[in-house]
Scaffold this active site. Sequence first.
Site, PDB file in Angstrom:
ATOM      1  N   ASP A  90      -6.251   0.833  -0.558  1.00 42.88           N
ATOM      2  CA  ASP A  90      -6.459   1.879  -1.558  1.00 42.88           C
ATOM      3  C   ASP A  90      -5.876   3.217  -1.086  1.00 42.88           C
ATOM      4  O   ASP A  90      -5.812   3.483   0.115  1.00 42.88           O
ATOM      5  CB  ASP A  90      -7.971   2.016  -1.813  1.00 42.88           C
ATOM      6  CG  ASP A  90      -8.266   2.709  -3.132  1.00 42.88           C
ATOM      7  OD1 ASP A  90      -7.330   2.984  -3.900  1.00 42.88           O
ATOM      8  OD2 ASP A  90      -9.450   2.981  -3.392  1.00 42.88           O
ATOM      9  N   ASN A 146      -6.119  -3.782 -12.857  1.00 48.91           N
ATOM     10  CA  ASN A 146      -4.862  -3.027 -12.710  1.00 48.91           C
ATOM     11  C   ASN A 146      -3.903  -3.216 -13.891  1.00 48.91           C
ATOM     12  O   ASN A 146      -3.002  -2.410 -14.099  1.00 48.91           O
ATOM     13  CB  ASN A 146      -4.133  -3.381 -11.398  1.00 48.91           C
ATOM     14  CG  ASN A 146      -4.787  -2.797 -10.164  1.00 48.91           C
ATOM     15  OD1 ASN A 146      -4.650  -3.335  -9.069  1.00 48.91           O
ATOM     16  ND2 ASN A 146      -5.498  -1.688 -10.321  1.00 48.91           N
TER      17      ASN A 146
HETATM   18  C1  FPP Z   1      -4.356   1.066  -4.659  1.00 47.66           C
HETATM   19  O1  FPP Z   1      -3.888   2.377  -4.602  1.00 47.66           O
HETATM   20  C2  FPP Z   1      -3.252   0.123  -4.619  1.00 47.66           C
HETATM   21  C3  FPP Z   1      -2.922  -0.735  -5.617  1.00 47.66           C
HETATM   22  C4  FPP Z   1      -3.639  -0.782  -6.889  1.00 47.66           C
HETATM   23  C5  FPP Z   1      -1.799  -1.654  -5.503  1.00 47.66           C
HETATM   24  C6  FPP Z   1      -1.571  -2.225  -4.136  1.00 47.66           C
HETATM   25  C7  FPP Z   1      -0.162  -2.605  -4.033  1.00 47.66           C
HETATM   26  C8  FPP Z   1       0.581  -2.496  -2.938  1.00 47.66           C
HETATM   27  C9  FPP Z   1      -0.008  -2.079  -1.652  1.00 47.66           C
HETATM   28  C10 FPP Z   1       2.037  -2.750  -2.935  1.00 47.66           C
HETATM   29  C11 FPP Z   1       2.512  -3.972  -3.665  1.00 47.66           C
HETATM   30  C12 FPP Z   1       2.134  -5.230  -3.041  1.00 47.66           C
HETATM   31  C13 FPP Z   1       2.982  -6.188  -2.641  1.00 47.66           C
HETATM   32  C14 FPP Z   1       2.410  -7.476  -2.181  1.00 47.66           C
HETATM   33  C15 FPP Z   1       4.435  -6.036  -2.621  1.00 47.66           C
HETATM   34  P1  FPP Z   1      -4.082   3.296  -5.875  1.00 47.66           P
HETATM   35  O2  FPP Z   1      -2.819   3.251  -6.655  1.00 47.66           O
HETATM   36  O3  FPP Z   1      -5.313   2.896  -6.601  1.00 47.66           O
HETATM   37  O4  FPP Z   1      -4.262   4.701  -5.186  1.00 47.66           O
HETATM   38  P2  FPP Z   1      -5.208   5.896  -5.653  1.00 47.66           P
HETATM   39  O5  FPP Z   1      -6.620   5.369  -5.603  1.00 47.66           O
HETATM   40  O6  FPP Z   1      -4.937   6.944  -4.643  1.00 47.66           O
HETATM   41  O7  FPP Z   1      -4.776   6.264  -7.024  1.00 47.66           O
END
Ligand code: FPP
Length: 250
Positions: free
Chosen positions: A22, A70
């Site tokens: 996250d 998501n």
């Molecule tokens: C959370 O950060 C992250 C996600 C919802 C997506 C996770 C994806 C990756 C780490 C990269 C893609 C994966 C692969 C396997 C290539 P957030 O966007 O919720 O951050 P925030 O809480 O700061 O808004």
Amino acid sequence: MEEKLRSINLHKKPNHIAIIMDGNGRWAKGKGMQRVFGHRNALTAIRETADTASDLGIKFLTLYAFSTENWNRPKFEVDALMSLLVTTLKKELPEFIKKDVKINSIGNISSLPKNAQKVLAHVIESTKNNKKITLTFALSYGSREEIVNAIKNISKKVVNNELDVEKINEKVINNHLYTFNLPDVDLMIRTSGEQRISNYLLWQMAYAELYFTEVLWPDFRKEHLFDAIIDYQNRERRFGKTSEQIESDE
Ligand code: FPP
């Protein structure tokens, strides 16, 4: 760093680590960039975490890459995440093979775009005999959806007289979850300071130790994984027993 590594007891390491990666959006925002910039920079953290876990002899690492919730993000961000998944899997396949990494996925995979399903299936097939570590990507994953899906499949077997209701036990339920081929989670790490489980591996985390860190996922490095493992090792896992029973078991 060397000192941290030395304080890890290699005989007491977690067998299965699950991570909620996250903070990508906040990391990017802090740099005056778009959220997608954060997701792209998450890849360095994924690579380093997987390599470090593998070097330590940890057998299972499960990463929450995309939740069922998501899908509600702006289309631009969903498309960017899917395309990042496809390019990353294609690009990293030779490395997975070289490093003996077995790729696995959990989630409602049929809801992913067709090309992502195809690449994922190819990478899973190409690494299926690898042994060093199983790296599982949770994609379009939600724990409640997983449990609903398991109940449906179990019910169908009961209706078709393939399964006796009285024979339903924890093992039967385990075998119908997306994680049927994975052991229980020992340690769950969530980055970015949020202290929630967010519909991740609810059944599988029944006895897991939970570790929360303020570090934003794109900044997560080897030393942060060491910190989480050291913290885990300093806890006493009792599984409902008393401290005295645990001591006499050792
Ligand atoms: C959370 O950060 C992250 C996600 C919802 C997506 C996770 C994806 C990756 C780490 C990269 C893609 C994966 C692969 C396997 C290539 P957030 O966007 O919720 O951050 P925030 O809480 O700061 O808004």
